[in-house]
Design a protein around this motif. Structure first.
Motif, short mmCIF file in Angstrom:
data_model
loop_
_atom_site.label_atom_id
_atom_site.label_comp_id
_atom_site.label_asym_id
_atom_site.label_seq_id
_atom_site.Cartn_x
_atom_site.Cartn_y
_atom_site.Cartn_z
N ILE A 135 0.83 -1.22 0.00
CA ILE A 135 0.00 0.00 0.00
C ILE A 135 0.86 1.26 0.00
O ILE A 135 0.37 2.36 0.23
CB ILE A 135 -1.00 0.02 1.18
CG1 ILE A 135 -0.28 0.00 2.53
CG2 ILE A 135 -2.00 -1.11 1.05
CD1 ILE A 135 -1.17 0.27 3.72
N GLY A 136 2.18 1.08 -0.24
CA GLY A 136 3.06 2.23 -0.36
C GLY A 136 3.47 2.86 0.95
O GLY A 136 3.76 4.05 1.01
N MET A 137 3.49 2.06 2.03
CA MET A 137 3.86 2.61 3.33
C MET A 137 4.96 1.75 3.96
O MET A 137 5.23 0.64 3.49
CB MET A 137 2.64 2.68 4.24
CG MET A 137 1.56 3.61 3.70
SD MET A 137 0.35 4.07 4.92
CE MET A 137 1.28 5.25 5.88
N THR A 138 5.57 2.25 5.01
CA THR A 138 6.59 1.51 5.73
C THR A 138 6.17 1.33 7.18
O THR A 138 5.33 2.08 7.70
CB THR A 138 7.95 2.23 5.70
OG1 THR A 138 7.80 3.49 6.36
CG2 THR A 138 8.43 2.45 4.27
N TYR A 139 6.79 0.36 7.84
CA TYR A 139 6.44 0.08 9.23
C TYR A 139 6.76 1.25 10.15
O TYR A 139 6.09 1.43 11.17
CB TYR A 139 7.15 -1.20 9.70
CG TYR A 139 6.66 -1.66 11.04
CD1 TYR A 139 5.35 -2.11 11.21
CD2 TYR A 139 7.49 -1.62 12.15
CE1 TYR A 139 4.89 -2.51 12.45
CE2 TYR A 139 7.04 -2.03 13.40
CZ TYR A 139 5.73 -2.48 13.54
OH TYR A 139 5.28 -2.87 14.78
N GLY A 140 7.73 2.07 9.77
CA GLY A 140 8.08 3.23 10.58
C GLY A 140 6.90 4.17 10.82
O GLY A 140 6.82 4.84 11.84
N SER A 141 5.95 4.18 9.90
CA SER A 141 4.76 5.03 10.04
C SER A 141 3.74 4.45 11.01
O SER A 141 2.70 5.06 11.26
CB SER A 141 4.08 5.21 8.68
OG SER A 141 4.95 5.80 7.76
N LEU B 201 -3.81 7.92 7.64
CA LEU B 201 -3.27 7.32 6.42
C LEU B 201 -3.42 8.34 5.30
O LEU B 201 -4.39 9.10 5.27
CB LEU B 201 -4.05 6.06 6.05
CG LEU B 201 -3.93 4.87 6.97
CD1 LEU B 201 -4.86 3.76 6.50
CD2 LEU B 201 -2.50 4.37 7.01
N ASN B 202 -2.49 8.31 4.36
CA ASN B 202 -2.64 9.22 3.23
C ASN B 202 -3.66 8.65 2.24
O ASN B 202 -3.97 7.46 2.27
CB ASN B 202 -1.29 9.51 2.56
CG ASN B 202 -0.66 8.27 1.97
OD1 ASN B 202 -1.26 7.57 1.17
ND2 ASN B 202 0.59 8.02 2.34
N SER B 203 -4.19 9.49 1.40
CA SER B 203 -5.26 9.07 0.48
C SER B 203 -4.78 8.01 -0.50
O SER B 203 -5.55 7.13 -0.89
CB SER B 203 -5.84 10.27 -0.26
OG SER B 203 -4.83 10.92 -0.99
N SER B 204 -3.51 8.05 -0.89
CA SER B 204 -2.98 7.03 -1.80
C SER B 204 -3.02 5.66 -1.15
O SER B 204 -3.39 4.67 -1.79
CB SER B 204 -1.55 7.36 -2.21
OG SER B 204 -1.50 8.57 -2.91
N ALA B 205 -2.65 5.59 0.12
CA ALA B 205 -2.67 4.32 0.84
C ALA B 205 -4.10 3.80 0.96
O ALA B 205 -4.37 2.62 0.75
CB ALA B 205 -2.04 4.47 2.22
N ILE B 206 -5.03 4.70 1.27
CA ILE B 206 -6.43 4.29 1.39
C ILE B 206 -6.95 3.77 0.05
O ILE B 206 -7.64 2.75 0.00
CB ILE B 206 -7.31 5.44 1.93
CG1 ILE B 206 -6.91 5.74 3.39
CG2 ILE B 206 -8.79 5.09 1.84
CD1 ILE B 206 -7.55 6.96 3.99
#
Length: 157
Positions: free
Chosen positions: A30-36, A46-51
């Motif tokens: 989903i374009g994210m990392t665990y650090g977030s 969450l950012n809209s791209s991830a959603i």
């Protein structure tokens, strides 16, 4: 689900674990990392791209639950029917309309690309014509200067 998760990121991790996904692979999808999702960062949104990625890739996840924590985590036929009845939205019709819009936009993009190619070709032609006209103007100026000089020489002689 008995447990309540306060933050959207907690609910997303719960979903991933519940479905047996490897967390880092899931987040990468989903374009994210665990650090977030650690420390104070997990309290963020969450950012809209991830959603959008979640919505399109994980169709069994109830987005309403993800966003609010209310309802069931997973979508079942009963959940889908209840959502459709309560919202009054015909999702099949909506999906079809979106497909039509996408196709129309693809056609528009193709047309605009073709027009852009023509404009670039016309621009190149115009540049060549301008260069030719500038050289012709220089030649005529030189010719005029020569004629003026010759006329001045005759008048003096």
């Amino acid at each position: 689900m008995d447990e309540k998760y306060t933050y959207i990121k907690e609910r997303l991790l719960y979903y991933a674990k519940n479905q047996g996904f490897k967390i880092e692979s899931f987040l990468d999808s989903i374009g994210m990392t665990y650090g977030s999702f650690k420390g104070k960062a997990k309290e963020g949104s969450l950012n809209s791209s991830a959603i959008a990625e979640i919505y399109t890739k994980y169709t069994d996840l109830n987005i309403g639950w993800l966003l609010t924590g209310n309802g069931e985590m997973l979508i079942t036929n009963n959940t889908t029917e209840a959502v459709q009845e309560n919202s009054g939205i015909d999702y099949k019709e909506l999906a079809e309309a979106r497909k039509e819009t996408i196709e129309s936009q693809k056609e528009t993009i193709t047309t605009l690309k073709d027009k852009n190619i023509l404009l670039e070709k016309n621009s190149e032609k115009s540049e060549k014509q301008i260069a030719f006209l500038e050289s012709e103007l220089d030649r005529l100026k030189q010719e005029l200067a020569n004629t003026t000089r010759q006329g001045g020489n005759r008048a003096a002689g």
